[in-house]
Design a protein around this motif. Structure first.
Motif, PDB file in Angstrom:
ATOM      1  N   MET A 150       0.825  -1.205   0.000  1.00  0.00           N
ATOM      2  CA  MET A 150       0.000   0.000   0.000  1.00  0.00           C
ATOM      3  C   MET A 150       0.864   1.262   0.000  1.00  0.00           C
ATOM      4  O   MET A 150       0.530   2.266  -0.635  1.00  0.00           O
ATOM      5  CB  MET A 150      -0.939  -0.003   1.209  1.00  0.00           C
ATOM      6  N   PHE A 151       1.984   1.196   0.700  1.00  0.00           N
ATOM      7  CA  PHE A 151       2.910   2.329   0.825  1.00  0.00           C
ATOM      8  C   PHE A 151       3.442   2.751  -0.546  1.00  0.00           C
ATOM      9  O   PHE A 151       3.697   3.939  -0.796  1.00  0.00           O
ATOM     10  CB  PHE A 151       4.049   1.911   1.743  1.00  0.00           C
ATOM     11  N   ARG A 163      12.487  -1.724  -1.122  1.00  0.00           N
ATOM     12  CA  ARG A 163      12.776  -2.279   0.203  1.00  0.00           C
ATOM     13  C   ARG A 163      12.536  -1.268   1.318  1.00  0.00           C
ATOM     14  O   ARG A 163      12.378  -1.659   2.485  1.00  0.00           O
ATOM     15  CB  ARG A 163      14.228  -2.770   0.263  1.00  0.00           C
ATOM     16  N   TYR A 164      12.521  -0.007   0.985  1.00  0.00           N
ATOM     17  CA  TYR A 164      12.284   1.025   2.005  1.00  0.00           C
ATOM     18  C   TYR A 164      10.943   0.820   2.702  1.00  0.00           C
ATOM     19  O   TYR A 164      10.801   1.063   3.900  1.00  0.00           O
ATOM     20  CB  TYR A 164      12.342   2.412   1.361  1.00  0.00           C
ATOM     21  N   GLY A 165       9.948   0.348   1.962  1.00  0.00           N
ATOM     22  CA  GLY A 165       8.634   0.095   2.547  1.00  0.00           C
ATOM     23  C   GLY A 165       8.665  -0.971   3.626  1.00  0.00           C
ATOM     24  O   GLY A 165       7.837  -0.963   4.540  1.00  0.00           O
ATOM     25  N   PHE A 170       9.927  -0.547  11.044  1.00  0.00           N
ATOM     26  CA  PHE A 170      10.922  -0.784  12.089  1.00  0.00           C
ATOM     27  C   PHE A 170      11.589   0.515  12.531  1.00  0.00           C
ATOM     28  O   PHE A 170      11.857   0.720  13.717  1.00  0.00           O
ATOM     29  CB  PHE A 170      11.975  -1.782  11.586  1.00  0.00           C
ATOM     30  N   VAL A 171      11.831   1.406  11.568  1.00  0.00           N
ATOM     31  CA  VAL A 171      12.415   2.704  11.895  1.00  0.00           C
ATOM     32  C   VAL A 171      11.452   3.516  12.749  1.00  0.00           C
ATOM     33  O   VAL A 171      11.841   4.088  13.782  1.00  0.00           O
ATOM     34  CB  VAL A 171      12.777   3.483  10.615  1.00  0.00           C
ATOM     35  N   PHE A 194      14.147  11.901   9.049  1.00  0.00           N
ATOM     36  CA  PHE A 194      14.332  11.459   7.668  1.00  0.00           C
ATOM     37  C   PHE A 194      13.058  10.841   7.105  1.00  0.00           C
ATOM     38  O   PHE A 194      12.549  11.269   6.059  1.00  0.00           O
ATOM     39  CB  PHE A 194      15.480  10.443   7.613  1.00  0.00           C
ATOM     40  N   VAL A 195      12.523   9.836   7.798  1.00  0.00           N
ATOM     41  CA  VAL A 195      11.348   9.134   7.253  1.00  0.00           C
ATOM     42  C   VAL A 195      10.108  10.026   7.250  1.00  0.00           C
ATOM     43  O   VAL A 195       9.282   9.958   6.332  1.00  0.00           O
ATOM     44  CB  VAL A 195      11.065   7.822   8.021  1.00  0.00           C
ATOM     45  N   ALA A 196       9.975  10.867   8.277  1.00  0.00           N
ATOM     46  CA  ALA A 196       8.791  11.719   8.365  1.00  0.00           C
ATOM     47  C   ALA A 196       8.819  12.833   7.317  1.00  0.00           C
ATOM     48  O   ALA A 196       7.771  13.209   6.773  1.00  0.00           O
ATOM     49  CB  ALA A 196       8.683  12.330   9.761  1.00  0.00           C
TER      50      ALA A 196
END
Length: 249
Positions: A150-151, A163-165, A170-171, A194-196
């Motif tokens: 979905m991401f 693979r980031y999805g 976990f991050v 970073f992710v946000a």
């Protein structure tokens, strides 16, 4: 005598076997009783009985409800017959996010009380955001495969590096746990930032620039929450929390 004449009666056929009791049969019985029906509860106790019942009444599923000799159908049909509001299975809803943030807020208050002996303090907001991150991450970790799929619909980095999805949940969870404990801020805060940041840009582009109508993966891969303001708020909260934590180093 008048009471007997006004008593509503329904006949319910449902599976009650040693290895299986139909949950929708129980829900049907409860719904009928809550609506004032006397329920003639008839059990189908073997697979042969179930198959014979389906053939006799030309139906494909059980339970089946009859009112005044007329077959109403299964649980969904009964709900509609009794006037209960029905929603399409794919209907969007904000309820999962509202409940999650409500629980996170209550947990933050509890932690504040246990730690500081107060109902609210400056740290309550920090705990609220970090607890929210952990709860949101946990939703995603229940089925990482579905979340990652979905991401991919809207996240810009995941579309370039699939693979980031799989890494994202976990991050988010790990950063939230470290922020709750106030540990390793030099790792947790940059990771969350970073992710946000990528998430905020991705949501803004998908919703407000491309005008796409998508479901948000924020509460897991089977989410019915629409991608939009709530999703953007989640990411901006994480950005704000990360910047605040870094400023305290």
């Amino acid at each position: 005598m008048s009471n007997q004449n006004t008593t509503k009666t329904a006949t319910l056929y449902r599976m009650v076997m040693t290895d299986h009791m139909c949950p929708y049969g129980l829900k049907s019985k409860d719904l009928l009783e809550r609506n004032g029906f006397h329920v003639d509860d008839r059990h189908l106790t073997s697979r042969d009985e179930v198959d014979a019942f389906k053939v006799e009444h030309d139906v494909k599923t059980t339970p089946q409800i009859f009112i005044d000799g007329t077959r109403i159908g299964g649980f969904d049909d009964l709900s509609a017959h009794l006037g209960a509001p029905t929603k399409p299975k794919d209907a969007t809803t904000y309820k999962p996010v509202i409940m999650l943030f409500s629980v996170a807020a209550l947990m933050a208050v509890v932690v504040t009380w246990l730690s500081l002996g107060a109902v609210f303090s400056g740290q309550t907001l920090e705990w609220f955001i970090s607890i929210s991150m952990v709860l949101l991450g946990l939703q995603k970790l229940q089925d990482v495969e579905r979340f990652a799929t979905m991401f991919l619909n809207y996240d810009l980095l995941a579309q370039r590096w699939v693979r980031y999805g799989y890494i994202y949940p976990f991050v988010e969870t790990g950063a939230g746990l470290l922020m709750m404990a106030g540990l390793l801020t030099w790792i947790s805060a940059p990771a969350a930032l970073f992710v946000a940041s990528i998430g905020a840009v991705s949501v803004f582009k998908a919703v407000y620039i491309d005008k796409r109508e998508l479901k948000c993966a924020c509460v897991g891969g089977d989410s019915k929450v629409p991608l939009g303001f709530i999703s953007l708020t989640e990411n901006l909260m994480m950005v704000g929390m990360a910047i605040w934590m870094l400023s305290k180093l």
